[in-house]
Design a protein around this motif. Sequence first.
Motif, PDB file in Angstrom:
ATOM      1  N   THR A 143       0.739  -1.112  -0.506  1.00  0.00           N
ATOM      2  CA  THR A 143       0.341  -0.296   0.282  1.00  0.00           C
ATOM      3  C   THR A 143       1.050   1.602  -0.017  1.00  0.00           C
ATOM      4  O   THR A 143       0.652   1.860  -0.877  1.00  0.00           O
ATOM      5  N   VAL A 144       1.792   1.071   0.496  1.00  0.00           N
ATOM      6  CA  VAL A 144       3.147   2.612   1.079  1.00  0.00           C
ATOM      7  C   VAL A 144       3.709   3.028  -0.392  1.00  0.00           C
ATOM      8  O   VAL A 144       3.710   3.765  -0.998  1.00  0.00           O
ATOM      9  N   THR A 145       3.446   1.964  -0.950  1.00  0.00           N
ATOM     10  CA  THR A 145       4.558   1.743  -2.515  1.00  0.00           C
ATOM     11  C   THR A 145       3.558   2.557  -3.770  1.00  0.00           C
ATOM     12  O   THR A 145       3.649   3.237  -4.321  1.00  0.00           O
ATOM     13  N   TRP A 146       2.612   1.814  -3.267  1.00  0.00           N
ATOM     14  CA  TRP A 146       1.400   1.837  -4.059  1.00  0.00           C
ATOM     15  C   TRP A 146       1.117   3.325  -4.328  1.00  0.00           C
ATOM     16  O   TRP A 146       0.608   4.225  -5.353  1.00  0.00           O
ATOM     17  N   ARG A 147       1.008   3.949  -2.692  1.00  0.00           N
ATOM     18  CA  ARG A 147       0.102   5.786  -2.599  1.00  0.00           C
ATOM     19  C   ARG A 147       1.923   6.594  -3.409  1.00  0.00           C
ATOM     20  O   ARG A 147       1.541   7.341  -3.665  1.00  0.00           O
ATOM     21  N   GLY A 148       3.001   5.632  -3.539  1.00  0.00           N
ATOM     22  CA  GLY A 148       4.318   6.646  -3.785  1.00  0.00           C
ATOM     23  C   GLY A 148       4.317   6.778  -5.039  1.00  0.00           C
ATOM     24  O   GLY A 148       4.652   8.004  -5.582  1.00  0.00           O
ATOM     25  N   ASN A 149       4.264   5.611  -5.751  1.00  0.00           N
ATOM     26  CA  ASN A 149       3.489   5.696  -6.996  1.00  0.00           C
ATOM     27  C   ASN A 149       2.361   6.944  -8.039  1.00  0.00           C
ATOM     28  O   ASN A 149       3.193   7.217  -8.204  1.00  0.00           O
ATOM     29  N   ILE A 150       1.018   7.084  -6.822  1.00  0.00           N
ATOM     30  CA  ILE A 150       0.280   7.656  -7.544  1.00  0.00           C
ATOM     31  C   ILE A 150       0.356   9.329  -6.933  1.00  0.00           C
ATOM     32  O   ILE A 150       0.556  10.011  -8.322  1.00  0.00           O
ATOM     33  N   LEU A 151       0.970   9.149  -5.642  1.00  0.00           N
ATOM     34  CA  LEU A 151       1.601  10.043  -5.007  1.00  0.00           C
ATOM     35  C   LEU A 151       3.232  11.492  -6.523  1.00  0.00           C
ATOM     36  O   LEU A 151       3.400  12.043  -6.722  1.00  0.00           O
ATOM     37  N   ARG A 152       4.019  10.030  -7.137  1.00  0.00           N
ATOM     38  CA  ARG A 152       4.988  10.625  -7.822  1.00  0.00           C
ATOM     39  C   ARG A 152       4.343  10.788  -9.061  1.00  0.00           C
ATOM     40  O   ARG A 152       4.522  11.978 -10.261  1.00  0.00           O
ATOM     41  N   ARG A 153       3.483  10.411  -9.583  1.00  0.00           N
ATOM     42  CA  ARG A 153       2.948  10.012 -11.125  1.00  0.00           C
ATOM     43  C   ARG A 153       2.160  11.719 -11.314  1.00  0.00           C
ATOM     44  O   ARG A 153       2.050  12.161 -11.866  1.00  0.00           O
ATOM     45  N   TRP A 154       1.328  11.291 -10.384  1.00  0.00           N
ATOM     46  CA  TRP A 154      -0.208  12.851 -10.915  1.00  0.00           C
ATOM     47  C   TRP A 154       0.733  13.752 -10.157  1.00  0.00           C
ATOM     48  O   TRP A 154      -0.303  14.814 -10.845  1.00  0.00           O
ATOM     49  N   LEU A 155       1.251  14.096  -8.388  1.00  0.00           N
ATOM     50  CA  LEU A 155       1.829  15.112  -8.608  1.00  0.00           C
ATOM     51  C   LEU A 155       2.711  16.115  -7.827  1.00  0.00           C
ATOM     52  O   LEU A 155       3.226  17.036  -7.631  1.00  0.00           O
ATOM     53  N   GLY A 156       3.708  14.907  -8.811  1.00  0.00           N
ATOM     54  CA  GLY A 156       4.931  15.493  -8.837  1.00  0.00           C
ATOM     55  C   GLY A 156       5.956  14.664  -7.113  1.00  0.00           C
ATOM     56  O   GLY A 156       7.008  15.942  -7.183  1.00  0.00           O
ATOM     57  N   ILE A 157       4.969  14.188  -6.655  1.00  0.00           N
ATOM     58  CA  ILE A 157       6.058  14.482  -5.347  1.00  0.00           C
ATOM     59  C   ILE A 157       6.894  13.038  -4.834  1.00  0.00           C
ATOM     60  O   ILE A 157       6.380  12.442  -4.895  1.00  0.00           O
ATOM     61  N   ASP A 158       7.655  13.294  -4.374  1.00  0.00           N
ATOM     62  CA  ASP A 158       8.719  12.212  -4.162  1.00  0.00           C
ATOM     63  C   ASP A 158       7.870  11.820  -2.623  1.00  0.00           C
ATOM     64  O   ASP A 158       9.261  12.310  -2.111  1.00  0.00           O
ATOM     65  N   PRO A 159       7.601  10.380  -2.276  1.00  0.00           N
ATOM     66  CA  PRO A 159       6.995  10.825  -0.546  1.00  0.00           C
ATOM     67  C   PRO A 159       8.308   9.566   0.241  1.00  0.00           C
ATOM     68  O   PRO A 159       9.276   9.125  -0.689  1.00  0.00           O
ATOM     69  N   ALA A 160       9.053  10.756   1.235  1.00  0.00           N
ATOM     70  CA  ALA A 160      10.183   9.664   1.375  1.00  0.00           C
ATOM     71  C   ALA A 160      10.195   8.512   2.674  1.00  0.00           C
ATOM     72  O   ALA A 160      10.352   8.221   3.714  1.00  0.00           O
ATOM     73  N   THR A 161       8.659   7.735   2.498  1.00  0.00           N
ATOM     74  CA  THR A 161       7.864   6.870   3.603  1.00  0.00           C
ATOM     75  C   THR A 161       8.168   6.002   3.224  1.00  0.00           C
ATOM     76  O   THR A 161       7.892   5.004   2.183  1.00  0.00           O
ATOM     77  N   ASP A 162       9.151   4.864   4.247  1.00  0.00           N
ATOM     78  CA  ASP A 162       9.864   3.665   3.920  1.00  0.00           C
ATOM     79  C   ASP A 162       9.679   3.750   4.892  1.00  0.00           C
ATOM     80  O   ASP A 162      10.097   3.163   6.225  1.00  0.00           O
ATOM     81  N   LEU A 163       8.263   2.015   4.749  1.00  0.00           N
ATOM     82  CA  LEU A 163       8.771   0.552   5.777  1.00  0.00           C
ATOM     83  C   LEU A 163       9.497   0.245   6.251  1.00  0.00           C
ATOM     84  O   LEU A 163       9.335  -0.441   7.074  1.00  0.00           O
ATOM     85  N   SER A 164      10.661  -0.156   5.871  1.00  0.00           N
ATOM     86  CA  SER A 164      11.383  -0.949   6.259  1.00  0.00           C
ATOM     87  C   SER A 164      12.315  -0.685   7.584  1.00  0.00           C
ATOM     88  O   SER A 164      12.363  -1.449   7.873  1.00  0.00           O
ATOM     89  N   ASP A 165      12.318   0.718   7.663  1.00  0.00           N
ATOM     90  CA  ASP A 165      12.777   0.904   9.083  1.00  0.00           C
ATOM     91  C   ASP A 165      11.924   1.396  10.019  1.00  0.00           C
ATOM     92  O   ASP A 165      12.155   1.591  11.471  1.00  0.00           O
ATOM     93  N   HIS A 166      10.460   0.547  10.093  1.00  0.00           N
ATOM     94  CA  HIS A 166       9.901   0.805  11.071  1.00  0.00           C
ATOM     95  C   HIS A 166       9.105  -0.553  11.433  1.00  0.00           C
ATOM     96  O   HIS A 166       9.477  -1.135  10.868  1.00  0.00           O
ATOM     97  N   SER A 167       9.201  -0.461  12.580  1.00  0.00           N
ATOM     98  CA  SER A 167       8.327  -2.151  13.637  1.00  0.00           C
ATOM     99  C   SER A 167       6.828  -1.218  13.023  1.00  0.00           C
ATOM    100  O   SER A 167       6.408  -0.400  12.736  1.00  0.00           O
ATOM    101  N   PRO A 168       6.123  -3.104  13.496  1.00  0.00           N
ATOM    102  CA  PRO A 168       4.742  -2.434  13.661  1.00  0.00           C
ATOM    103  C   PRO A 168       4.458  -1.380  14.651  1.00  0.00           C
ATOM    104  O   PRO A 168       3.567  -1.215  14.470  1.00  0.00           O
ATOM    105  N   HIS A 169       4.692  -1.804  15.927  1.00  0.00           N
ATOM    106  CA  HIS A 169       4.493  -1.317  16.512  1.00  0.00           C
ATOM    107  C   HIS A 169       4.370   0.328  16.620  1.00  0.00           C
ATOM    108  O   HIS A 169       4.041   1.397  16.695  1.00  0.00           O
ATOM    109  N   GLN A 170       5.809   1.295  15.727  1.00  0.00           N
ATOM    110  CA  GLN A 170       5.920   2.115  15.298  1.00  0.00           C
ATOM    111  C   GLN A 170       4.949   2.532  14.475  1.00  0.00           C
ATOM    112  O   GLN A 170       4.489   4.209  14.465  1.00  0.00           O
ATOM    113  N   LEU A 171       4.648   1.757  13.276  1.00  0.00           N
ATOM    114  CA  LEU A 171       3.323   2.238  12.677  1.00  0.00           C
ATOM    115  C   LEU A 171       2.130   1.914  12.792  1.00  0.00           C
ATOM    116  O   LEU A 171       0.999   3.134  12.588  1.00  0.00           O
TER     117      LEU A 171
END
Length: 185
Positions: A73-101
């Motif tokens: 879902t985070v990857t999908w949202r990032g693709n939409i933001l990049r394509r439609w709005l030109g925004i490059d989101p810096a959200t990467d879940l690889s360094d988050h724990s489930p409790h942080q999310l």
Amino acid sequence: MTHDTQQDAKPDPGHLALATVLVLLGAFTGIWAASGLIAALALMALMRICWLEDNINNDLYGQDQIPVAYRNTVTWRGNILRRWLGIDPATDLSDHSPHQLATLMRAEVQIWACVLLGLTATLTAQFGPFGWGGNLVIAAAIFVVACRRIDKLVVSLAHCAAGRALPREKLLPARQWSQSDKDGR
């Protein structure tokens, strides 16, 4: 499971201002918005709260890794933001724990709750069935509950800003963390 229970995340004055503005935004929406719009917004907010609570309780709490569906879902949202709005989101879940999310989701639940409580206080004062005095007393009580939610939101935002997860007793409602103790989570 990496679950940070330290509560030394320092609240930012901006967090308090943001939380206060959210309650006031809900209150002013009740004054100026059309009743159909208010009903639609309130229903959307309640559905979002229920969905987030379900995700926190059933998908994230007690897990060792973030489920694949959340990463997709985070990857999908990032693709939409990049394509439609030109925004490059810096959200990467690889360094988050489930409790942080789950902490990020808890903060969003509290944001919606602040807005809804402000809205409810205003609507109760305007349209409650107990006469103007009774309506004002009930509305004031609801507004006090909204102000107490501000404190919880500020703590959640401070933990999010520090990159920490909320402790269990703040992440889950008391009735659920007492049940998770029985379940061995």
